[in-house]
Design a protein around this motif. Structure first.
Motif, short mmCIF file in Angstrom:
data_model
loop_
_atom_site.label_atom_id
_atom_site.label_comp_id
_atom_site.label_asym_id
_atom_site.label_seq_id
_atom_site.Cartn_x
_atom_site.Cartn_y
_atom_site.Cartn_z
N ALA A 103 0.81 -1.19 0.02
CA ALA A 103 0.03 -0.22 -0.15
C ALA A 103 0.92 1.26 0.08
N ALA A 104 1.99 1.36 0.85
CA ALA A 104 2.78 2.32 0.71
C ALA A 104 3.49 2.61 -0.35
N ARG A 105 3.66 1.46 -1.20
CA ARG A 105 4.11 1.92 -2.61
C ARG A 105 3.09 2.02 -3.81
N GLY A 106 1.70 2.37 -3.22
CA GLY A 106 0.83 2.54 -4.13
C GLY A 106 0.30 1.35 -4.89
N GLU A 107 0.56 0.03 -4.47
CA GLU A 107 0.38 -1.19 -5.16
C GLU A 107 -0.79 -1.98 -4.17
N GLY A 108 -1.22 -1.30 -3.40
CA GLY A 108 -2.18 -2.10 -2.44
C GLY A 108 -3.37 -2.67 -3.24
N SER A 109 -3.82 -2.18 -4.42
CA SER A 109 -5.11 -2.41 -4.91
C SER A 109 -4.69 -3.39 -6.34
N THR A 110 -3.62 -3.36 -6.73
CA THR A 110 -3.20 -4.03 -7.96
C THR A 110 -2.27 -5.48 -7.72
N ARG A 111 -1.75 -5.36 -6.66
CA ARG A 111 -1.09 -6.73 -6.20
C ARG A 111 -2.08 -7.68 -5.44
N LYS A 112 -2.80 -8.26 -5.90
CA LYS A 112 -3.68 -9.05 -4.95
C LYS A 112 -3.40 -10.59 -4.70
N VAL A 113 -2.47 -11.25 -5.35
CA VAL A 113 -2.08 -12.57 -5.72
C VAL A 113 -1.15 -13.07 -4.65
N VAL A 114 -1.31 -14.19 -3.96
CA VAL A 114 -0.23 -14.73 -3.34
C VAL A 114 -0.01 -16.12 -3.57
N LEU A 115 1.17 -16.34 -3.99
CA LEU A 115 1.58 -17.92 -4.41
C LEU A 115 1.73 -18.71 -3.23
N VAL A 116 0.91 -19.72 -3.28
CA VAL A 116 1.29 -20.78 -2.09
C VAL A 116 1.20 -22.29 -2.80
N PRO A 117 2.60 -22.94 -2.51
CA PRO A 117 2.56 -24.12 -2.97
C PRO A 117 1.68 -25.18 -2.40
N ASP A 118 1.35 -26.21 -3.26
CA ASP A 118 0.19 -27.22 -3.01
C ASP A 118 0.61 -27.71 -1.30
N SER A 119 1.85 -28.03 -1.25
CA SER A 119 2.35 -28.66 0.10
C SER A 119 2.27 -27.83 1.38
N ALA A 120 1.71 -26.60 1.14
CA ALA A 120 1.82 -25.67 2.22
C ALA A 120 0.73 -26.20 3.35
N HIS A 121 1.15 -25.63 4.76
CA HIS A 121 0.00 -25.66 5.77
C HIS A 121 -1.20 -24.97 5.39
N GLY A 122 -2.41 -25.73 5.70
CA GLY A 122 -3.68 -24.90 5.48
C GLY A 122 -3.78 -23.77 6.16
N THR A 123 -2.80 -23.23 7.23
CA THR A 123 -3.01 -21.87 7.49
C THR A 123 -2.46 -20.74 6.71
N ASN A 124 -1.62 -21.17 5.70
CA ASN A 124 -0.93 -20.18 4.72
C ASN A 124 -2.20 -19.55 3.81
N PRO A 125 -3.05 -20.51 2.91
CA PRO A 125 -4.13 -19.97 2.26
C PRO A 125 -4.98 -19.29 3.05
N ALA A 126 -5.33 -19.94 4.55
CA ALA A 126 -6.41 -19.42 5.09
C ALA A 126 -5.98 -17.96 5.55
N THR A 127 -4.71 -17.69 5.90
CA THR A 127 -4.29 -16.47 6.29
C THR A 127 -4.15 -15.41 5.25
N ALA A 128 -3.85 -15.83 3.83
CA ALA A 128 -3.84 -14.93 2.82
C ALA A 128 -5.29 -14.51 2.58
N ALA A 129 -6.11 -15.43 2.77
CA ALA A 129 -7.50 -15.20 2.04
C ALA A 129 -8.28 -14.45 3.20
#
Lengths: 448, 526
Positions: free
Chosen positions: B178-204
């Motif tokens: 947000a400080a870079r002015g990209e808060g609304s354009t960068r919305k995607v978080v890459l998460v490998p399939d093998s990740a703990h369930g908390t990772n995608p839950a946190t991002a979402a």
């Protein structure tokens, strides 16, 4: 090293069995230039005696609440915790077990959580409770998210009597999640008109009682207005002992009740670990965050307990989970539950009455001090006073005299024009001597 | 009464098989225990406290009218209830607890003693800071250790658990964008399939969209795959390293470079930090934020599911975006800052919890770290990796490992290929371990491996203990191959409960005790 059982000979022969020339062969995937050659720039191992000496020296630089007349509250309260509570929670089988994923060998934890859930539900006057949250403030933020899921709306209205740090936690999470929050102005005298803020766009209203200034709030009208508009009422408390004496939010129409459970069974711990209590109506249980213990039967048809409704949770639902939480505050919940079991209904009622009586006694004494005005009409064991001059400086001067007098409101709401307000809490741990010392010191400070 | 005949009791000539039910339902030390709601009484209390003298309440019209329905027990009854409950739990102190990804290591009792010093335990978070300088010093020293061990520039101490730390780190990333002015354009978080369930839950939870990165055949993430998934919409990657398959990501430096080139940040899930303490510093690898589970790597007790603690270390790029409160040294004194503007840069993203974090856990973790020292911490990691590889090799010929003979970090991963066609599942195998006196390993995680069994012995186990564990599992595998299905299908047989019906629990949830319906006299008599 006293915690490491492997001997140098073990290590050598185990490496041989593995077929690795040395230990770093097992770290072969680490880029060679990133593998540290030197040890970290930190002290070497220490004996138990040396560690104890070092940390005890740090501990001795703090003023322990029990060593002085102590009236600090505002979200964490000093109560007497029976010796048996701390003994029991240090039993290896409670202390050193994991989340009860294998219920056949975790019935101790699971039954305890089932009992805890029932105690919390009864205490708050609600139908169901979960097995605890990190603390009251994070529970409060989770309650707001839960209300948004249920109502499919995104706007929360926070009372001006909500603990400012709780409000900040809610605002932080809401801002990040893209939800709306409206925060009422700080409300020292509990005169705010929240009814006027409720319409069909509001998901939930968050009200604390006793509020951060100590006032008790009647939630009935608020609940009715919320329900007329399809919104939920979230009631918050930071002093669980108060529920032994005051009408619980569940009986006043609250849909979700969250609060801090620290004051039963748990020490002050400079802010953590604490235990969040979280209760709601049966119909909302599938939208509730956190772990839940439930009753079932085993293969011999014997009663037993398991973690249940895990389809709400992150390890199954991943990005569609109700929350990202995977731990609760199990051991603090155990401490709460044991203390509550020792108290029982009669003990809790008496404890709560003693707290209230002590606070009333202190408020009456302070009201007679020139330069002090007690602002509350109602309160449980904490109230707000207005003093002549700056309350923060006053508290510092009293601390220098060995009295911890309370929390200046400016500590919670800096630069908001409340510099002359002071929150004062009094529990069963205060003696007549403590009260006399505070009153005398305040009188002399304010006489200058 | 003494055995005054002085005769030792013998074992009996030939002890007959005996399977009679006892009157109590107990089996010697294995006792039944009712709920407090069934044995307590509302008028009983285990606490002596006198009623106050008469006074005029200040409760307005809000005195409690609703029943409390809270049973009480005397102190001896309370002790017995909870001691009996405790005896139904498995625990690290009682046996090897090989839960992969959970790091069930020894919890030193010195830590418990120190955390209970009144100067730490009996201190209020809102006392004047002049009265808590020692507590602040402890936080400062612990922060220093965490930063040195990770190469970080700052550390946010307030997160209450690992998942809370993830939330903290991802919020810092969101604030930085947000400080870079990209808060609304960068919305995607890459998460490998093998990740703990908390990772995608946190991002979402905070409004990110999750884009999955498939793991390679060998259980690791390829930098090429990350590069291909990167674009101007990418905010961050959440990568666990060492990963959930028990492997150190060999291309982690290239992955970090790829995400940084694309303008994103690198969040590392530090759940498996125990494998690399003193060996590698995560921030040297390009990590921008990583939570540290003090309850895993630094031995604070798991307590049956918490409380944990999840401080987050931050790289130079993210350091300005830590949440309040802040600790600042002013000469000899430490102070707590809560207002964002007081920190100078005004970039902090807010507040995660009411107070300063899990102080009780900070004391324990620092006690652990100081006890080990830099040399002991590195040795602990090496021993954890050594024990895991020893298990891997000890079982490699009788179970199947999804990634062949490749060395692992501090946990050894097996799959259920070797069970195919035997009639035994991973779950059955795990439950049979209970009868042998072991807590099962982590099962069915990571999701990318069929019927996964993730074994983390930790550095706390002696060689004899690991040897016996290996021999026990080998014996179980021989039993599978001999077709001794009953050893598995009905297991556990000897635990305080047989297998519990989780489907029933979820279908008709009973989440609290309710009084049994009263028996109506007339009908009961009929």
């Amino acid at each position: 090293m006293r915690y490491l059982p492997l001997t140098p000979e073990d290590r050598t022969s185990m490496l041989r069995r593995i077929g690795a020339p040395d230990i770093d062969a097992l770290f072969a995937d680490v880029p060679a230039d990133k593998l540290l050659q030197e040890l970290p720039d930190l002290p070497r191992r220490k004996s138990e005696l040396e560690v104890e000496r070092t940390l005890s020296r740090m501990a001795a630089r703090n003023v322990a609440a029990g060593s002085v007349p102590f009236f600090v509250g505002a979200g964490a309260y000093r109560h007497h915790v029976p010796a048996s509570v701390d003994h029991l929670i240090q039993r290896s089988e409670f202390l050193t077990s994991y989340t009860p994923y294998q219920p056949e060998i975790a019935q101790g934890t699971l039954q305890m959580l089932f009992e805890f859930q029932t105690q919390v539900a009864n205490l708050t006057g609600m139908e169901v409770a979960n097995s605890s949250m990190y603390d009251g403030s994070t529970g409060c933020a989770e309650a707001v998210l839960m209300a948004h899921r249920i109502t499919r709306r995104k706007k929360a209205v926070l009372s001006g009597g909500l603990h400012p740090h709780y409000a900040e936690v809610v605002r932080t999470l809401s801002r990040m999640a893209g939800d709306d929050v409206m925060t009422m102005a700080p409300d020292v005298l509990a005169g705010e008109d929240m009814l006027a803020c409720i319409d069909k766009t509001v998901s939930c209203v968050v009200v604390q009682t006793p509020d951060v200034f100590g006032n008790l709030r009647d939630l009935n009208a608020l609940a009715a207005k919320c329900h007329e508009n399809g919104a939920l009422l979230i009631a918050v408390f930071t002093e669980a002992v108060s529920l032994g004496l005051i009408e619980p939010p569940g009986a006043m129409g609250a849909d979700i009740v969250v609060g801090e459970g620290q004051s039963i069974g748990n020490a002050l711990n400079f802010g953590g670990p604490y235990v969040g209590l979280f209760a709601t109506r049966q119909k909302y249980v599938r939208q509730m965050p956190g772990r839940l213990a439930g009753q079932t039967l085993d293969a011999n048809f014997e009663r037993g307990f398991v973690l249940t409704l895990s389809t709400r949770e992150q390890h199954i639902r991943r990005e569609k989970a109700t929350s990202n939480i995977c731990t609760n505050s199990g051991l603090c919940a155990l401490a709460f539950s044991i203390h509550m079991t020792l108290l029982g209904e009669s003990g809790l009622r008496t404890l709560a009455r003693v707290n209230h009586a002590n606070a009333v006694k202190l408020a009456d004494m302070l009201a007679r001090v020139p330069g002090v005005e007690v602002l509350n009409e109602t309160f449980f064991n904490e109230f707000t006073i207005r003093v002549k001059g700056d309350a923060g400086q006053l508290v510092e001067r009293l601390a220098a005299q060995g009295i911890l007098a309370g929390v200046p409101v400016s500590r919670l709401l800096p630069r908001a024009g409340f510099d002359d307000l002071l929150l004062i809490a009094s529990t069963e741990t205060n003696t007549d001597e403590d009260r006399a010392a505070l009153v005398a010191a305040l009188s002399s400070q304010l006489a200058h | 009464m003494l055995n005054n005949q002085g005769r030792p009791t013998g074992a009996g000539e030939s002890a007959p098989a005996y399977n009679r039910k006892t009157f109590t339902g107990n089996r010697a030390l294995q006792t039944r225990e009712a709920l407090i709601f069934e044995i307590g009484r509302p008028e009983v209390s285990g606490i002596d406290i006198d009623e106050p003298e008469a006074f005029t309440p200040r409760l307005g019209a809000l005195a409690r009218k609703t029943p409390l329905d809270l049973p009480g027990l005397s102190e001896p009854e309370t002790m017995r209830h909870y001691v009996r409950l405790s005896q139904k739990n498995y625990a690290i102190d009682a046996g090897l607890y090989p839960l992969g990804s959970c790091t069930m290591k020894h919890n030193p009792r010195l830590n418990e003693k120190l955390a209970r010093l009144p100067g730490f335990a009996d201190v209020h978070p809102l006392q004047p800071t002049s009265t808590v300088q020692g507590a602040l010093e402890l936080i400062e020293v612990l922060s220093g250790w965490l930063m040195e061990l990770t190469g970080a520039h700052a550390v946010a101490m307030s997160p209450k658990a690992g998942a809370h730390g993830e939330l903290c780190g991802m919020m810092a990333i969101k604030a930085a964008l947000a400080a870079r002015g990209e808060g609304s354009t960068r919305k995607v978080v890459l998460v490998p399939d093998s990740a703990h369930g908390t990772n995608p839950a946190t991002a979402a939870l905070i409004g990110f969209e999750v884009r999955a990165i498939p793991a390679r055949e060998d259980g690791t993430v390829s930098a090429q795959a990350v590069r291909e998934a990167c674009g101007p919409d990418v905010a961050a990657i959440m990568l666990t390293n060492p990963n959930t398959c028990g492997l150190f990501e060999p291309e982690v430096v290239e992955i970090a470079a790829a995400i940084h080139e694309a303008g994103g940040y690198f969040y590392c899930d530090g759940a498996n930090f125990n494998a690399i303490v003193g060996k590698v510093r995560p921030v040297d690898l390009g990590v921008d934020a990583m939570h540290i589970n003090l309850h895993k790597t630094f031995s604070t007790p798991h307590g049956g599911g918490g409380p944990g603690a999840g401080p987050v270390v931050l790289s130079e790029a993210l350091a300005p975006f830590a949440p309040a409160p802040f600790l600042r040294r002013m000469g000899a004194d430490l102070e707590i800052l809560t207002l964002v503007e007081e920190t100078g840069d005004g970039a902090a993203f807010g507040r995660l919890t009411a107070f300063h974090g899990q102080m009780g856990m900070f004391v324990r973790a620092l006690s652990y770290m100081m006890s080990h020292g830099s040399d002991g911490l590195r040795q602990a990691s090496e021993d954890a990796v050594l024990n895991a590889n020893y298990v891997r090799v000890g079982l490699g010929d009788v179970m199947s490992a999804p990634f062949g003979d490749r060395p692992c970090m501090h946990e050894a991963l097996f799959d259920d290929n070797w069970l195919k066609g035997t009639g035994v599942t991973t779950l059955d195998f795990a439950k049979a371990m209970i009868d042998e006196g072991y807590h099962p390993m982590t099962m069915y995680f990571p999701l990318v491996v069929s019927g996964a069994m993730l074994i983390e012995p930790t550095e706390s186990e002696s060689r004899a203990s690991v040897d016996l564990f290996i021999m026990t599992l080998r014996d179980l595998t021989f039993s599978v191959r001999r077709g001794e299905l009953e050893r598995f299908s009905g297991a556990p047989y000897y635990a305080p409960r047989r297998r519990l019906d989780e489907t029933r629990a979820a279908r008709q949830p009973i989440l609290r005790w309710t009084p049994p319906a009263p028996i109506i006299e007339d009908e009961a008599a009929e």
